[in-house]
Design a protein around this motif. Structure first.
Motif, mmCIF file in Angstrom:
data_model
loop_
_atom_site.group_PDB
_atom_site.id
_atom_site.type_symbol
_atom_site.label_atom_id
_atom_site.label_comp_id
_atom_site.label_asym_id
_atom_site.label_seq_id
_atom_site.Cartn_x
_atom_site.Cartn_y
_atom_site.Cartn_z
ATOM 1 N N THR A 130 4.347 12.736 -10.464
ATOM 2 C CA THR A 130 2.871 12.752 -10.484
ATOM 3 C C THR A 130 2.340 11.926 -9.317
ATOM 4 O OG1 THR A 130 2.830 12.945 -12.891
ATOM 5 C CG2 THR A 130 0.809 12.159 -11.821
ATOM 6 N N PRO A 131 1.418 12.465 -8.538
ATOM 7 C CA PRO A 131 0.849 11.676 -7.437
ATOM 8 C C PRO A 131 0.134 10.429 -7.966
ATOM 9 C CG PRO A 131 0.313 14.001 -7.176
ATOM 10 C CD PRO A 131 0.885 13.846 -8.555
ATOM 11 N N ILE A 132 0.268 9.331 -7.265
ATOM 12 C CA ILE A 132 -0.391 8.080 -7.672
ATOM 13 C C ILE A 132 -1.907 8.253 -7.746
ATOM 14 C CG2 ILE A 132 -0.720 7.128 -5.348
ATOM 15 C CD1 ILE A 132 0.528 5.131 -8.377
ATOM 16 N N LEU A 133 -2.407 9.261 -7.026
ATOM 17 C CA LEU A 133 -3.841 9.571 -7.055
ATOM 18 C C LEU A 133 -4.315 9.834 -8.472
ATOM 19 C CD1 LEU A 133 -6.480 10.400 -5.492
ATOM 20 C CD2 LEU A 133 -5.564 12.730 -5.449
ATOM 21 N N ASN A 134 -3.461 10.402 -9.327
ATOM 22 C CA ASN A 134 -3.843 10.749 -10.690
ATOM 23 C C ASN A 134 -3.735 9.571 -11.647
ATOM 24 O OD1 ASN A 134 -4.129 13.327 -9.709
ATOM 25 N ND2 ASN A 134 -2.159 14.056 -10.479
ATOM 26 N N ASP A 174 10.513 -3.643 -5.748
ATOM 27 C CA ASP A 174 11.221 -4.238 -4.615
ATOM 28 C C ASP A 174 10.412 -5.354 -3.953
ATOM 29 O OD1 ASP A 174 12.591 -1.012 -3.532
ATOM 30 O OD2 ASP A 174 13.240 -2.429 -5.101
ATOM 31 N N ALA A 175 9.098 -5.254 -4.009
ATOM 32 C CA ALA A 175 8.236 -6.276 -3.395
ATOM 33 C C ALA A 175 7.893 -7.402 -4.375
ATOM 34 C CB ALA A 175 6.945 -5.630 -2.882
ATOM 35 N N THR A 233 8.076 6.529 -6.829
ATOM 36 C CA THR A 233 8.233 5.837 -5.549
ATOM 37 C C THR A 233 7.345 4.603 -5.487
ATOM 38 O OG1 THR A 233 8.756 7.914 -4.427
ATOM 39 C CG2 THR A 233 8.004 6.083 -3.047
ATOM 40 N N ALA A 234 6.104 4.735 -5.979
ATOM 41 C CA ALA A 234 5.186 3.595 -5.990
ATOM 42 C C ALA A 234 5.718 2.474 -6.870
ATOM 43 C CB ALA A 234 3.806 4.050 -6.474
ATOM 44 N N ALA A 235 6.289 2.836 -8.035
ATOM 45 C CA ALA A 235 6.837 1.829 -8.946
ATOM 46 C C ALA A 235 8.025 1.110 -8.308
ATOM 47 C CB ALA A 235 7.243 2.490 -10.254
ATOM 48 N N THR A 284 0.831 -1.210 0.000
ATOM 49 C CA THR A 284 0.000 0.000 0.000
ATOM 50 C C THR A 284 0.859 1.250 0.000
ATOM 51 O OG1 THR A 284 -0.120 0.111 2.431
ATOM 52 C CG2 THR A 284 -1.828 -1.173 1.305
ATOM 53 N N CYS A 285 0.215 2.366 -0.377
ATOM 54 C CA CYS A 285 0.841 3.678 -0.275
ATOM 55 C C CYS A 285 -0.260 4.718 -0.136
ATOM 56 C CB CYS A 285 1.732 3.984 -1.484
ATOM 57 S SG CYS A 285 0.814 4.192 -3.024
#
Length: 607
Positions: A206-210, A170-171, A163-165, A154-155
């Motif tokens: 870009t925020p992951i929200l978008n 990594d996971a 960062t999310a990518a 999660t993020c």
């Protein structure tokens, strides 16, 4: 009358289940039996008293009555009574009285329970609890909570896509769930990253929200594995979040399903989701009878079988809606397609017609009417081609009466509640089983809650609904037999749907109405009614066991017809059952009749 142990042994050896018991088990049992002479009109035991044991009629005639003093059975030689009470806390659930001088045999309670433990034949006959059959685990019997990954990556919504990518890399996972506190916000997958970030050239900050998909399809932990597979096949997705009360509790991916063999319904749903016409779907739905036979043979429970079969109908309906919109264009205002009847309750078997309706947003005008008329005709005609024949009562969205804006639907429900005439009771019964299939589901939520609140508060309406629910009665004959159909092509048969399943469906609907429960499925309604105290645990478990037995007998009958090359129906000849099966089925009908009697006497909330 004096009876020797040998005479009693000989008598019992001709009665099931004693004829299946080993002599070294049966003879010690016989030596404990007490012989009782009962005079005409003498009560053997009253209601709600501790039972000394189980009784067997040796000669004479015994009448058994329920808690409302309604006659349940008139028993003769070789019949047993009192066993249900022994299985339920040792208290009599009925009363028993001799209608003429009689001789009964009493098997003491201690020996009765010893026989349950020591004799499989005795236990199978008297302990009627319908438990889950144990078999090889598959998606049809595995709950989502057993399949899901419990700690998904999660993020926060503000996390940048780079960062999310990196977190996903990594996971070693292909998706990330977006949460804010305990609230689930959405999901982003590798496909979203490549298509929206790389493909569209978005900045890495870009925020992951978008990028995320907000409000994606999710399932509760109580769903079954086939729900996951069917949703993936139909929606062409590979990740399904698992949520409970808006909180993320897990995720299921295609990888999580690889250790399971896909059930055949998954292929059927996939084929339907990719079909270009109703005629193509009809080739898939034609396999439903064989699917039913295979599922029955595998030992799947009835609620699993009917759920899987209904999933196919749901997929066909949604695909027809998609094809209709492709032909007619986008809908001018939001709409919701709903199923009622057996599809609404997710209880379809090998033979089903269609029952459906259309809710349309109140922004609808007369100019929009032709669009929704064409949409309804397209879908109803397509379902008919697929084998879901037109409703004999014309309760379909193709009928203008059942294709209306929300303001009209509110007027319908308010009218049925405020003026509960026979037609209103019938229509309300059908409409309380509504379930959204495709479209804007929010159109139903407010109406359902509002209607349940108003209906449960109207005691006159509830009383009429209770009366209407008691019209279908179990096919019980007084002389320990069945009241079969007397004439026509189904003469000497019993209708396992109309006189077996439907009475329980009607009872469960009343419990749901009284307690304002939103479930449409019968088994789910019974379980929820027990959980909230709308139905006593003892009475509710009895009714659930009876329902399980009747529903499974119905499906086994249909499966046998399919294997014989005959179109499945609901009409069973009692002589096709063994003595053991007839006894079980009749006892299930007795339970249903007792629960109807309790509801009719104002004790529906107590079971």
């Amino acid at each position: 009358m004096t009876l020797s142990p040998d005479a009693i042994l000989q008598f019992l050896s001709a009665i099931h289940p004693y004829d299946s018991m080993e002599q070294d088990v049966l003879r010690p049992l016989v030596e404990t039996i007490e012989i009782r002479q009962v005079a005409k009109a003498e009560q053997i035991y009253p209601l709600s008293t501790p039972l000394d044991g189980m009784f067997i009629v040796y000669e004479g005639e015994i009448e058994v009555r329920d808690e409302n003093d309604s006659l349940i059975s008139l028993l003769g030689p070789r019949n047993s009574f009192g066993e249900r009470g022994l299985l339920r806390d040792g208290i009599s659930l009925t009363s028993a009285c001799a209608t003429r001088p009689s001789t009964v045999l009493l098997l003491p309670a201690k020996q009765f329970h010893q026989a349950l433990r020591n004799s499989p034949a005795f236990r199978r006959f008297f302990d009627r609890n319908r438990t889950q059959r144990i078999g090889k685990p598959d998606l049809a019997t595995t709950r989502v909570e057993e399949l899901m990954t419990r700690s998904p990556l999660t993020c926060s919504p503000e996390t940048d896509v780079q960062t999310a990518a990196r977190q996903m890399r990594d996971a070693h996972v292909s998706s990330i769930c977006i949460t804010r506190g305990d609230s689930f916000q959405g999901i982003a997958t590798i496909r979203d990253m490549s298509g929206k970030v790389v493909g569209d050239g978005l900045p890495f900050d870009t925020p992951i929200l978008n990028v995320m998909r907000s409000d994606p399809i999710s399932l509760p932990p109580s769903a079954i594995g086939s729900d996951v597979l069917h949703t993936m096949m139909e929606r062409r997705i590979g990740h399904i979040p698992v949520t409970q009360a808006g909180r993320l509790v897990g995720i299921v991916t295609q990888t999580d399903l690889t250790r399971f063999q896909a059930v055949s319904t998954a292929d059927m749903v996939s084929d339907i989701a990719h079909a270009d016409a109703a005629e193509d779907m009809a080739k898939v739905t034609a396999r439903i009878p064989q699917l039913l036979a295979q599922l029955v043979a595998s030992g799947s429970r009835h609620e699993v079988i009917t759920r899987l079969i209904t999933d196919v109908a749901d997929a066909a309906t949604r695909r027809l809606l998609t094809l209709a919109e492709a032909e007619l264009g986008a809908p001018p205002v939001p709409y919701l397609w709903l199923a009622c009847g057996s599809q609404g309750r997710q209880e379809q078997t090998g033979t089903s017609d269609q029952d459906n309706c259309l809710f349309i947003d109140d922004a609808m005008t007369e100019a929009h009417a032709p669009y929704f008329e064409a949409l309804a005709k397209y879908v109803c005609d397509g379902l008919n081609i697929c084998g879901y024949v037109y409703c004999p009562g014309d309760m379909m969205a193709s009928n203008p009466r059942w294709r209306q804006p929300m303001r009209v639907w509110r007027d319908y429900f308010n009218g049925w509640i405020n003026t509960p005439n026979p037609e209103a009771q019938m229509l309300a019964s059908v409409m309380f089983d509504l379930r959204p299939i495709g479209g804007a589901s929010h159109l139903f939520d407010d109406l359902q809650n509002e209607t349940l609140r108003k209906a449960s508060a109207n005691s006159i309406f509830v009383a009429h609904m209770v009366s209407n629910s008691l019209k279908h009665t179990p096919p019980l004959g007084l002389l320990r037999g069945f009241a079969t159909i007397r004439s026509g092509e189904n003469k000497n048969h019993i209708d396992l749907k109309l006189n077996g399943v439907v009475p329980v469906v009607d009872l469960a609907r009343i419990y749901a109405l009284q307690a304002q429960l939103t479930q449409a499925n019968t088994a789910a309604r019974l379980e929820a009614a027990i959980a909230v105290g709308a139905l006593s645990r003892s009475g509710g478990q009895d009714l659930r066991d009876a329902y399980d037995l009747i529903a499974e007998t119905r499906l086994e009958h249909q499966a046998a017809q399919v294997r014989a090359g005959v179109a499945p129906d609901n009409f069973l000849r009692p002589s096709d059952l063994s003595d053991f099966e007839r006894s079980q089925v009749r006892d299930a009908f007795v339970v249903i009749k007792s629960m109807q009697s309790a509801l009719g006497h104002g004790r529906g909330m107590l079971g």
